[in-house]
Design a protein around this motif. Structure first.
Motif, PDB file in Angstrom:
ATOM      1  N   ILE A   1      28.633  70.595  52.035  1.00 15.57           N
ATOM      2  CA  ILE A   1      28.235  70.822  50.636  1.00 15.57           C
ATOM      3  C   ILE A   1      29.186  71.815  49.975  1.00 15.57           C
ATOM      4  O   ILE A   1      29.651  71.609  48.851  1.00 15.57           O
ATOM      5  CB  ILE A   1      26.779  71.318  50.556  1.00 15.57           C
ATOM      6  N   ASN A   2      29.495  72.904  50.683  1.00 16.75           N
ATOM      7  CA  ASN A   2      30.420  73.895  50.130  1.00 16.75           C
ATOM      8  C   ASN A   2      31.808  73.309  49.904  1.00 16.75           C
ATOM      9  O   ASN A   2      32.545  73.755  49.019  1.00 16.75           O
ATOM     10  CB  ASN A   2      30.522  75.108  51.055  1.00 16.75           C
ATOM     11  N   GLY A   3      32.154  72.313  50.711  1.00  9.61           N
ATOM     12  CA  GLY A   3      33.476  71.711  50.600  1.00  9.61           C
ATOM     13  C   GLY A   3      33.590  70.633  49.541  1.00  9.61           C
ATOM     14  O   GLY A   3      34.685  70.103  49.311  1.00  9.61           O
ATOM     15  N   LEU A   4      32.486  70.297  48.887  1.00  8.77           N
ATOM     16  CA  LEU A   4      32.532  69.267  47.841  1.00  8.77           C
ATOM     17  C   LEU A   4      33.440  69.699  46.700  1.00  8.77           C
ATOM     18  O   LEU A   4      33.349  70.824  46.210  1.00  8.77           O
ATOM     19  CB  LEU A   4      31.132  69.004  47.290  1.00  8.77           C
ATOM     20  N   GLN A   5      34.323  68.817  46.294  1.00  9.01           N
ATOM     21  CA  GLN A   5      35.167  69.084  45.134  1.00  9.01           C
ATOM     22  C   GLN A   5      34.372  68.759  43.875  1.00  9.01           C
ATOM     23  O   GLN A   5      33.824  67.668  43.749  1.00  9.01           O
ATOM     24  CB  GLN A   5      36.433  68.225  45.184  1.00  9.01           C
ATOM     25  N   VAL A   6      34.304  69.715  42.965  1.00 10.82           N
ATOM     26  CA  VAL A   6      33.515  69.500  41.754  1.00 10.82           C
ATOM     27  C   VAL A   6      34.418  69.536  40.529  1.00 10.82           C
ATOM     28  O   VAL A   6      35.457  70.194  40.512  1.00 10.82           O
ATOM     29  CB  VAL A   6      32.402  70.558  41.616  1.00 10.82           C
TER      30      VAL A   6
ATOM     31  N   GLY B   1      33.729  70.066  36.472  1.00 10.56           N
ATOM     32  CA  GLY B   1      32.848  70.280  35.340  1.00 10.56           C
ATOM     33  C   GLY B   1      31.575  71.020  35.706  1.00 10.56           C
ATOM     34  O   GLY B   1      31.184  71.133  36.870  1.00 10.56           O
ATOM     35  N   LYS B   2      30.918  71.524  34.667  1.00 12.80           N
ATOM     36  CA  LYS B   2      29.725  72.361  34.820  1.00 12.80           C
ATOM     37  C   LYS B   2      28.602  71.642  35.549  1.00 12.80           C
ATOM     38  O   LYS B   2      27.983  72.193  36.466  1.00 12.80           O
ATOM     39  CB  LYS B   2      29.258  72.808  33.429  1.00 12.80           C
ATOM     40  N   TRP B   3      28.311  70.407  35.169  1.00 13.97           N
ATOM     41  CA  TRP B   3      27.135  69.732  35.712  1.00 13.97           C
ATOM     42  C   TRP B   3      27.331  69.323  37.156  1.00 13.97           C
ATOM     43  O   TRP B   3      26.384  69.365  37.961  1.00 13.97           O
ATOM     44  CB  TRP B   3      26.782  68.529  34.845  1.00 13.97           C
ATOM     45  N   HIS B   4      28.539  68.934  37.508  1.00 14.74           N
ATOM     46  CA  HIS B   4      28.826  68.610  38.903  1.00 14.74           C
ATOM     47  C   HIS B   4      28.677  69.860  39.769  1.00 14.74           C
ATOM     48  O   HIS B   4      28.113  69.819  40.872  1.00 14.74           O
ATOM     49  CB  HIS B   4      30.241  68.036  39.007  1.00 14.74           C
ATOM     50  N   ALA B   5      29.182  70.996  39.255  1.00 12.67           N
ATOM     51  CA  ALA B   5      29.066  72.254  40.001  1.00 12.67           C
ATOM     52  C   ALA B   5      27.604  72.661  40.150  1.00 12.67           C
ATOM     53  O   ALA B   5      27.178  73.140  41.208  1.00 12.67           O
ATOM     54  CB  ALA B   5      29.855  73.353  39.291  1.00 12.67           C
ATOM     55  N   LEU B   6      26.814  72.462  39.087  1.00  8.26           N
ATOM     56  CA  LEU B   6      25.393  72.805  39.158  1.00  8.26           C
ATOM     57  C   LEU B   6      24.660  71.906  40.144  1.00  8.26           C
ATOM     58  O   LEU B   6      23.786  72.371  40.892  1.00  8.26           O
ATOM     59  CB  LEU B   6      24.770  72.693  37.764  1.00  8.26           C
ATOM     60  N   ALA B   7      25.040  70.638  40.175  1.00  8.26           N
ATOM     61  CA  ALA B   7      24.418  69.717  41.135  1.00  8.26           C
ATOM     62  C   ALA B   7      24.701  70.152  42.567  1.00  8.26           C
ATOM     63  O   ALA B   7      23.821  70.117  43.433  1.00  8.26           O
ATOM     64  CB  ALA B   7      24.930  68.298  40.899  1.00  8.26           C
ATOM     65  N   ARG B   8      25.938  70.575  42.821  1.00  8.15           N
ATOM     66  CA  ARG B   8      26.275  71.065  44.169  1.00  8.15           C
ATOM     67  C   ARG B   8      25.469  72.313  44.503  1.00  8.15           C
ATOM     68  O   ARG B   8      24.935  72.451  45.621  1.00  8.15           O
ATOM     69  CB  ARG B   8      27.770  71.362  44.267  1.00  8.15           C
ATOM     70  N   SER B   9      25.378  73.222  43.546  1.00  2.93           N
ATOM     71  CA  SER B   9      24.624  74.453  43.761  1.00  2.93           C
ATOM     72  C   SER B   9      23.155  74.155  44.056  1.00  2.93           C
ATOM     73  O   SER B   9      22.553  74.733  44.972  1.00  2.93           O
ATOM     74  CB  SER B   9      24.752  75.349  42.527  1.00  2.93           C
ATOM     75  N   ASN B  10      22.578  73.246  43.294  1.00  2.00           N
ATOM     76  CA  ASN B  10      21.169  72.892  43.510  1.00  2.00           C
ATOM     77  C   ASN B  10      20.954  72.238  44.872  1.00  2.00           C
ATOM     78  O   ASN B  10      19.943  72.487  45.546  1.00  2.00           O
ATOM     79  CB  ASN B  10      20.693  71.954  42.410  1.00  2.00           C
TER      80      ASN B  10
END
Length: 696
Positions: free
Chosen positions: A607-612, A614-623
């Motif tokens: 999960i930490n290694g996911l390339q994001v 934009g804001k919403w992609h980053a928020l989805a990873r965080s969630n």
């Protein structure tokens, strides 16, 4: 702070006293009873911290290795004079001020250093006072009024000049473009612009004839001890070409910072004088006795702030989306006008992203300043500065002698809240990055003041200074890039802990409540490592430790950093122990056993290694990551309710009771792992399967 401006400070302070203003002679700093910036050399020393860092990142220690310099200024000047005495290994090839051009193509480091020191001590000296017998062959001192200057072979080689005769303006232009290690600006005027700017835009007509473009610079590093030596676009152009530089506001902050501290010291002392508890004869010697303590504090902040820009630069390309989002946020709040500050528009940022570039150091310096101002405003508007815990930070801001003698007056400081807000906003932006607090607050609907308060708790319970000081102690002992990576690893732990504390509601409680709950527990859990770790976790811990040791990180620091891989879980483990009424050792064993059973360490890493983007992609990873942490804690809570003498027994009893449902989840996760699925969709499926187990 020098002979000219100190006179104006005294006049201003006299007017303040005549009108009975409560600030008294704290109205204007640097007067006759204030800190003498030139004598302290504080502006130059502060800028030198940036210069040393730039060179350290280039693999050079300028305090022990020779390096070439050209400069703007003369030895009678505060910034230029003090700066050119900060290393005995300076090879000053050329310099100019408004009167003369100094040329020394092959200087003797020791002899020229001694002569510069003599000129610095000589009142109203100029380059014409330099002992000409000490100048190397082909050099000399020439008035700027000369019609032309013959360029010797030695000078042509040293400064990479082709012409054999130049006018003074042409020669100074060539000096600015010399292929040297350092360009040191300690003068007055604007000497570097962008190629896209016309000279009239600069607003410094006197230097139109010698000014250069940023892309023409051939130096490796710029130190901006003086103000406005470059236009901001000139800095950006130079940075895009590979020159290492910040902004003048970062480099020469030492002088302004000294003034801030002088004023803040005088305020409570003047209040004591007004109350008849202190007289002028006692106050003034006390002020002077604290000069060294004040200088140390100022230079410490210069060091940390230049390091903050380096941390931002190291991740600038990867975090460009975050930086773009922060710029938009600051614009919406009316704090920032990106056109005025020469920050790229959205189209230019897209082009940077296509090229794999981020913001340059000069741009990051500006964004850092605005982020701090935004956090300061939010903090001041909150109740956070009133928490009794922060009295400690308030007192730590002042010299020890002042705290010892007048601690009670400092606690009642009229700018107490403002000082605390400044300290905290600086700390968060410097250590966590410019966008962390804004993003965490805005993404999850929390006040920014809560994020700063949570960071203060995390800093305390994890004893963050143990990490910062140990990593900074490696200056010139390990590569600067490794130090940056170590800082990022430590800040990652603090980011996770800050986020956890905000989400758990501890930022809305008194700080000491969280400190009392977690400090000792985290120390105890750290002491259990690595013995408390099951094989998978132990292997990851050992791999991290071995890599750090192989890179030259001292054992004590390597052990501490290896522990950060799991110490972020310590608050959850602490809460689980309290809820289940078990020891921390038992709770930790169960937590890691659950993680081992479901291979959660690999899921976290994926999960930490996911390339994001934009804001919403980053928020989805965080969630998604937060969901996994919550599930991990819930499953551990279920296991701790089972009977058993050990974590393994409890886990076995729980899995036996729910074997059918667990088997399906484990099979699905194993299937995803075997297929090498690590994209967002696959990880969502894995976390969803684990979420199904929450009710077991």
């Amino acid at each position: 702070a020098d002979k000219g401006t100190a006179t104006f400070s005294d006049i201003a302070n006299g007017i303040s006293a005549d009108y009975g203003h409560w600030l008294g002679d704290a109205f204007a700093s640097g007067g006759s009873v204030g800190y003498d910036h030139k004598k302290m050399g504080i502006t130059a020393k502060g800028a030198w911290e940036s210069v040393k860092r730039h060179f350290r990142e280039l693999g050079k220690d300028i305090q022990s290795e020779a390096f070439t310099v050209v400069g703007i200024g003369d030895m009678s000047g505060d910034v230029f004079g003090n700066g050119m005495l900060l290393s005995p290994h300076i090879h000053l090839l050329a310099a100019f001020d408004h009167r003369h051009i100094f040329l020394d193509p092959q200087p003797d480091a020791a002899a020229s250093f001694a002569e510069r020191a003599r000129l610095f001590a000589l009142p109203r000296s100029s380059w014409d006072d330099y002992d000409k017998t000490l100048i190397s062959k082909g050099g000399g001192v020439y008035p700027r009024s000369a019609k032309s200057i013959e360029i010797s072979e030695e000078l042509r080689q040293a400064l990479a000049i082709e012409a054999r005769r130049l006018t003074p303006n042409e020669l100074m232009n060539a000096i600015l473009k010399a292929p040297v290690d350092l360009l040191w600006n300690g003068g007055i005027g604007t000497y570097v612009k962008a190629s896209t700017q016309a000279h009239p835009e600069v607003g410094d007509r006197a230097n139109d004839g010698l000014r250069v473009n940023g892309r023409e610079l051939r130096c490796k590093v710029v130190g901006e001890g003086g103000n406005l030596g470059f236009t901001q676009l000139g800095r950006i152009e130079a940075a895009l070409k590979g020159v290492k530089l910040n902004t003048d506001a970062i480099d020469n902050a030492g002088g302004v910072h000294s003034s801030d501290r002088e004023v803040n010291i005088k305020i409570p002392l003047n209040q004591l004088m007004a109350e008849g508890k202190l007289d002028r004869a006692s106050r003034d010697p006390l002020l002077m006795s604290m000069t060294e303590d004040l200088a140390r504090a100022v230079l410490r902040d210069n060091t940390v702030q230049s390091g903050a820009v380096s941390l931002l630069e190291a991740q600038s390309a990867a975090r460009l989306d975050e930086h773009r989002e922060l710029i938009r946020t600051l614009e919406r709040e009316g704090l920032l006008n990106r056109a005025v500050e020469f920050l790229p528009d959205d189209e230019a940022l897209k082009e940077r992203q296509r090229q794999g570039l981020g913001l340059t150091r000069p741009e990051l310096s500006v964004l850092l300043a605005y982020a701090k101002m935004s956090l300061y405003t939010a903090t001041l508007a909150s109740e956070m500065p009133d928490d009794p815990f922060f009295v400690r930070d308030l007192l730590a801001y002042f010299p020890p002698a002042l705290v010892e003698r007048h601690g009670e007056a400092l606690r009642k400081h009229q700018l107490r809240r403002e000082i605390i807000a400044t300290i905290l906003s600086n700390a968060v932006a410097n250590r966590m990055g410019v966008s962390f607090a804004h993003r965490l607050a805005d993404d999850h609907g929390h006040a920014r003041g809560e994020v700063l308060k949570a960071y203060a708790i995390a800093h305390e319970v994890y004893e963050a200074d143990r990490y910062w000081s140990a990593i900074e102690a490696l200056d010139n002992r390990v590569p600067a890039a490794l130090q940056t990576r170590l800082m990022t690893q430590a800040s990652g732990l603090l980011k996770h802990a800050t986020s956890w504390l905000v989400m758990a509601g501890y930022a809305r409680r008194p700080v000491l409540q969280a400190v009392d709950r977690f400090s000792a527990a985290i120390r105890e859990i750290e002491a259990l490592l690595p013995e408390a770790l099951p094989p998978g976790y132990r292997e990851d811990w050992q791999r991290t430790l071995s890599q750090l040791q192989a890179e030259g990180v001292p054992d004590a620091l390597a052990l501490r950093l290896a522990a950060t891989r799991v110490l972020g879980n310590a608050p959850d483990i602490t809460e689980l122990a309290l809820e289940a009424n078990v020891t921390l050792r038992e709770a930790a064993a169960a937590y890691f056993a659950v993680g081992e059973r479901f291979r959660l360490l690999g899921l976290y890493a994926a999960i930490n290694g996911l390339q994001v983007r934009g804001k919403w992609h980053a928020l989805a990873r965080s969630n998604l990551r937060d969901d996994l942490y919550r599930i991990h804690r819930l499953l551990t809570g279920r296991v701790l309710r089972m009977a058993g003498k050990s974590a393994e027994e409890r886990l076995e009893h729980w899995t036996d009771r729910h074997r059918d449902k667990l088997s399906f989840a484990e099979a699905r996760i194993a299937e995803l792992r075997a297929a090498g699925v690590s994209d967002f969709e696959g990880l969502v499926v894995a976390v969803r399967e684990l979420r199904r187990l929450r009710g077991l």
